[in-house]
Design a protein around this motif. Structure first.
Motif, PDB file in Angstrom:
ATOM      1  N   ALA A  26      35.710 -52.838 -39.892  1.00 28.80           N
ATOM      2  CA  ALA A  26      35.651 -52.466 -41.171  1.00 28.80           C
ATOM      3  C   ALA A  26      36.731 -52.003 -41.847  1.00 28.80           C
ATOM      4  O   ALA A  26      37.394 -52.247 -43.067  1.00 28.80           O
ATOM      5  CB  ALA A  26      34.498 -51.394 -41.345  1.00 28.80           C
ATOM      6  N   ALA A  27      37.716 -51.290 -41.010  1.00 25.87           N
ATOM      7  CA  ALA A  27      38.985 -50.624 -41.967  1.00 25.87           C
ATOM      8  C   ALA A  27      39.907 -51.982 -42.414  1.00 25.87           C
ATOM      9  O   ALA A  27      40.454 -52.088 -43.149  1.00 25.87           O
ATOM     10  CB  ALA A  27      39.586 -49.565 -40.816  1.00 25.87           C
ATOM     11  N   GLY A  40      35.893 -61.201 -52.406  1.00 23.02           N
ATOM     12  CA  GLY A  40      34.655 -60.905 -52.352  1.00 23.02           C
ATOM     13  C   GLY A  40      34.359 -59.374 -52.596  1.00 23.02           C
ATOM     14  O   GLY A  40      35.182 -58.649 -52.268  1.00 23.02           O
ATOM     15  N   ALA A  41      32.948 -58.882 -52.631  1.00 21.95           N
ATOM     16  CA  ALA A  41      32.978 -57.460 -52.872  1.00 21.95           C
ATOM     17  C   ALA A  41      32.135 -57.104 -51.302  1.00 21.95           C
ATOM     18  O   ALA A  41      31.512 -57.724 -50.956  1.00 21.95           O
ATOM     19  CB  ALA A  41      31.882 -57.286 -53.843  1.00 21.95           C
ATOM     20  N   LEU A  42      32.809 -55.933 -50.822  1.00 22.36           N
ATOM     21  CA  LEU A  42      32.200 -55.490 -49.584  1.00 22.36           C
ATOM     22  C   LEU A  42      31.581 -54.255 -49.742  1.00 22.36           C
ATOM     23  O   LEU A  42      32.241 -53.168 -50.326  1.00 22.36           O
ATOM     24  CB  LEU A  42      33.688 -55.337 -48.653  1.00 22.36           C
ATOM     25  CG  LEU A  42      34.418 -56.463 -48.414  1.00 22.36           C
ATOM     26  CD1 LEU A  42      35.605 -55.944 -47.529  1.00 22.36           C
ATOM     27  CD2 LEU A  42      33.805 -57.509 -47.788  1.00 22.36           C
ATOM     28  N   ARG A  95      30.810 -44.396 -52.977  1.00 23.28           N
ATOM     29  CA  ARG A  95      29.183 -44.561 -52.432  1.00 23.28           C
ATOM     30  C   ARG A  95      28.923 -45.892 -52.068  1.00 23.28           C
ATOM     31  O   ARG A  95      28.067 -46.025 -51.061  1.00 23.28           O
ATOM     32  CB  ARG A  95      28.368 -44.183 -53.758  1.00 23.28           C
ATOM     33  CG  ARG A  95      28.420 -42.724 -54.142  1.00 23.28           C
ATOM     34  CD  ARG A  95      27.516 -42.020 -53.543  1.00 23.28           C
ATOM     35  NE  ARG A  95      27.543 -40.562 -54.274  1.00 23.28           N
ATOM     36  CZ  ARG A  95      27.222 -39.390 -53.644  1.00 23.28           C
ATOM     37  NH1 ARG A  95      26.822 -39.498 -52.400  1.00 23.28           N
ATOM     38  NH2 ARG A  95      27.274 -38.255 -54.098  1.00 23.28           N
ATOM     39  N   PHE A  96      29.249 -46.948 -52.798  1.00 25.31           N
ATOM     40  CA  PHE A  96      28.881 -48.405 -52.380  1.00 25.31           C
ATOM     41  C   PHE A  96      30.028 -49.208 -51.849  1.00 25.31           C
ATOM     42  O   PHE A  96      29.663 -50.213 -51.241  1.00 25.31           O
ATOM     43  CB  PHE A  96      28.550 -48.808 -53.914  1.00 25.31           C
ATOM     44  CG  PHE A  96      27.341 -48.323 -54.673  1.00 25.31           C
ATOM     45  CD1 PHE A  96      26.060 -48.710 -54.148  1.00 25.31           C
ATOM     46  CD2 PHE A  96      27.645 -47.316 -55.466  1.00 25.31           C
ATOM     47  CE1 PHE A  96      25.146 -47.976 -54.690  1.00 25.31           C
ATOM     48  CE2 PHE A  96      26.493 -46.757 -56.001  1.00 25.31           C
ATOM     49  CZ  PHE A  96      25.140 -46.862 -55.592  1.00 25.31           C
ATOM     50  N   GLY A  97      31.314 -48.883 -51.891  1.00 29.00           N
ATOM     51  CA  GLY A  97      32.232 -49.607 -50.873  1.00 29.00           C
ATOM     52  C   GLY A  97      32.013 -49.244 -49.363  1.00 29.00           C
ATOM     53  O   GLY A  97      31.515 -48.378 -49.364  1.00 29.00           O
ATOM     54  N   ILE A  98      32.963 -50.147 -48.633  1.00 29.67           N
ATOM     55  CA  ILE A  98      32.711 -49.852 -47.140  1.00 29.67           C
ATOM     56  C   ILE A  98      33.723 -48.874 -46.957  1.00 29.67           C
ATOM     57  O   ILE A  98      34.911 -48.756 -47.747  1.00 29.67           O
ATOM     58  CB  ILE A  98      32.902 -51.055 -46.386  1.00 29.67           C
ATOM     59  CG1 ILE A  98      34.274 -51.817 -46.680  1.00 29.67           C
ATOM     60  CG2 ILE A  98      31.567 -51.867 -46.690  1.00 29.67           C
ATOM     61  CD1 ILE A  98      34.389 -52.660 -45.400  1.00 29.67           C
ATOM     62  N   SER A 104      28.308 -51.764 -40.661  1.00 31.65           N
ATOM     63  CA  SER A 104      27.616 -52.862 -41.209  1.00 31.65           C
ATOM     64  C   SER A 104      28.144 -53.045 -42.882  1.00 31.65           C
ATOM     65  O   SER A 104      28.535 -52.207 -43.459  1.00 31.65           O
ATOM     66  CB  SER A 104      26.044 -52.582 -41.351  1.00 31.65           C
ATOM     67  OG  SER A 104      25.888 -51.226 -42.330  1.00 31.65           O
ATOM     68  N   VAL A 105      28.050 -54.482 -43.315  1.00 35.23           N
ATOM     69  CA  VAL A 105      28.821 -54.633 -44.601  1.00 35.23           C
ATOM     70  C   VAL A 105      28.084 -55.843 -45.208  1.00 35.23           C
ATOM     71  O   VAL A 105      27.570 -56.583 -44.633  1.00 35.23           O
ATOM     72  CB  VAL A 105      30.261 -55.006 -44.371  1.00 35.23           C
ATOM     73  CG1 VAL A 105      30.346 -56.112 -43.659  1.00 35.23           C
ATOM     74  CG2 VAL A 105      30.948 -55.277 -45.810  1.00 35.23           C
TER      75      VAL A 105
END
Length: 175
Positions: A26-27, A40-42, A95-98, A104-105
């Motif tokens: 994820a990082a 893309g949006a993650l 809140r909404f970004g990873i 999970s993503v």
């Protein structure tokens, strides 16, 4: 496994959603997205009730991009911002970004007709297991979602949590 929708108002545009669990990098993904290497949006799926919520945010982002009224720098950051019930951009990303430790993503892509190259690129970058997008509700933290969107028990008696969330997303610009 992935879910693709053609946007009604923009028939040349498609929105594809891909959900991954057991993500180990994820990082690295977050850093690549911030550097513009991932188109893309993650999104953190724990803050999503349903994939429809993402489709609403993406549709709004494409519309704002077409009319030149985006509040963020890119289409993908605009999708993340549009998920939020507030107009605070940094709060929306928090809140909404990873985050670096997420496992999970949800990946959201906006593209024209052929998406096979985009999908294989994303799948190769994510070190995790792809699952059906419909499984997003099993990852949801509904208590946290109710708190963030300020959904009351009374409101859920006459509609669903998804209805309340989408209503907040759609009206945040006029409230």
């Amino acid at each position: 496994m992935h879910l693709t929708h053609k946007l009604e108002l923009f028939p040349d545009q498609r929105v594809t959603q891909m959900l991954f669990k057991e993500v180990k990098n994820a990082a690295e993904l977050r850093q690549s997205a911030m550097a513009g290497k991932i188109q893309g949006a993650l999104i953190n799926p724990t803050m999503l009730v349903n994939s429809f919520q993402v489709l609403v945010a993406a549709n709004k982002a494409v519309n704002l991009q077409k009319i030149g009224k985006m509040k963020t720098r890119s289409l993908y950051s605009e999708i993340i911002f549009n998920l939020s019930p507030t107009n605070n951009i940094s709060e929306a990303f928090k809140r909404f970004g990873i985050s670096d430790g997420d496992d999970s993503v949800m990946v959201v892509l906006v593209h024209n007709e052929d998406e096979s190259e985009l999908l294989s690129d994303i799948t190769a970058r994510v070190n995790g297991r792809q699952v059906p997008v419909d499984d997003v509700s099993s990852l949801s933290d509904q208590a946290q979602i109710r708190k963030l969107y300020k959904v009351t028990p009374q409101e859920e008696k006459c509609g669903s949590l998804l209805d309340a969330v989408v209503c907040r997303m759609a009206t945040k610009d006029v409230m």
